[in-house]
Structure formats: C-alpha cells, structure tokens
Motif scaffolding. Structure first.
Motif, short mmCIF file in Angstrom:
data_model
loop_
_atom_site.label_atom_id
_atom_site.label_comp_id
_atom_site.label_asym_id
_atom_site.label_seq_id
_atom_site.Cartn_x
_atom_site.Cartn_y
_atom_site.Cartn_z
N UNK A 1 -19.85 44.27 -28.85
CA UNK A 1 -20.99 44.15 -27.96
C UNK A 1 -20.98 45.27 -26.92
N UNK A 2 -19.83 45.44 -26.27
CA UNK A 2 -19.72 46.45 -25.21
C UNK A 2 -18.26 46.81 -25.02
N UNK A 3 -18.05 48.06 -24.65
CA UNK A 3 -16.70 48.58 -24.47
C UNK A 3 -16.65 49.43 -23.22
N UNK A 4 -15.59 49.25 -22.43
CA UNK A 4 -15.42 50.07 -21.24
C UNK A 4 -14.01 50.62 -21.25
N UNK B 1 -28.39 47.01 -25.44
CA UNK B 1 -28.61 48.08 -24.47
C UNK B 1 -29.79 47.75 -23.55
N UNK B 2 -29.57 47.96 -22.27
CA UNK B 2 -30.61 47.68 -21.29
C UNK B 2 -30.63 46.24 -20.82
N UNK B 3 -29.89 45.36 -21.48
CA UNK B 3 -29.85 43.94 -21.10
C UNK B 3 -28.48 43.51 -20.63
N UNK B 4 -27.43 44.07 -21.21
CA UNK B 4 -26.06 43.70 -20.88
C UNK B 4 -25.39 44.84 -20.11
N UNK B 5 -24.50 44.45 -19.21
CA UNK B 5 -23.72 45.43 -18.46
C UNK B 5 -22.27 45.01 -18.44
N UNK B 6 -21.40 45.90 -18.86
CA UNK B 6 -19.97 45.63 -18.83
C UNK B 6 -19.36 46.34 -17.63
N UNK B 7 -18.41 45.69 -16.99
CA UNK B 7 -17.72 46.30 -15.86
C UNK B 7 -16.29 45.77 -15.83
#
Length: 120
Positions: A48-51, A64-70
């Motif tokens: 889904x997302x990687x940081x 993209x544009x809906x989820x934010x990873x931190x």
C-alpha cells in the motif's frame, strides 16, 4: 524479540477516514524502510505504502492522493492516514518493518494485521 503492534483498524462508511499505527519494539539497532501492506479476501497481499529511512515515499496507484504514510523515528512508529475510503479498501492491513540484523542481512518483520472494513 522484535514485535510490531498495530492499532486503528475498524469499520467506517465510504468517504470516511481511519488512521493506522504500528509501533515496533524490541532489540533493534535501526529500522530501514517501514510500510503497510493489505490483503483482501481471495487476493494476494499487496504493498500500500512504503517510507524509507530517508528519501521519498511510495504508494500504490490505487491509494495515491488518499493515503499518507509517515513515521516517527523516535517512537519507532509508522502511521497510515487513510482518507476518502472506498469499499475496495476493505482488507486486513499489515505493518512491515525492514530491520538490519547484526549479520548485515535485512529482515522483514510483520505485524499481526488489523481489519479495515469500508461500508458503502
């Protein structure tokens, strides 16, 4: 022993928001990349997302544009803010932490998974 403990899943209506958290504990020197994966019934687990520890984040096109990873490195915690949720986001979400071992090998640790259900 390294543990990943997730929280924040639940049931929300389409268009709503959820925030997932994953805290990493145990004997670790550092954490390289941290990420969130998900697995819907009958489907393969997907990223889904990687940081990474440094550098830019990566997202699946579908979020993209809906989820934010931190991440908060001081707390060894990674977050996933999910907005404008859709029924197709329904899945079990898994936290992933890539941790270098003393041997130099990077090992992938996983959380137990948290259910996210989006009603239409």
């Amino acid at each position: 022993q390294v543990q990943l403990v997730e929280s924040g899943g639940g049931l929300v209506q389409a268009g709503g928001s959820l925030r997932l958290s994953c805290a990493v504990s145990g004997s670790i020197l550092s954490i390289n990349a941290m990420g969130w994966y998900r697995q819907a019934p009958g489907k393969q687990r997907e990223l889904v997302a990687l940081i990474p520890s440094g550098g830019s984040t990566n997202y699946a096109d579908s979020v993209k544009g809906r989820f934010t990873i931190s991440r908060d490195n001081a707390k060894n915690t990674v977050y996933l803010q999910m907005n404008s949720l859709k029924p197709e986001d329904t899945a079990v979400y898994y936290c992933n932490a890539r941790i270098p071992l003393r041997s130099g090998i990077e090992y992938h640790y996983w959380g137990q998974g948290t259910q996210v259900t989006i009603s239409s």
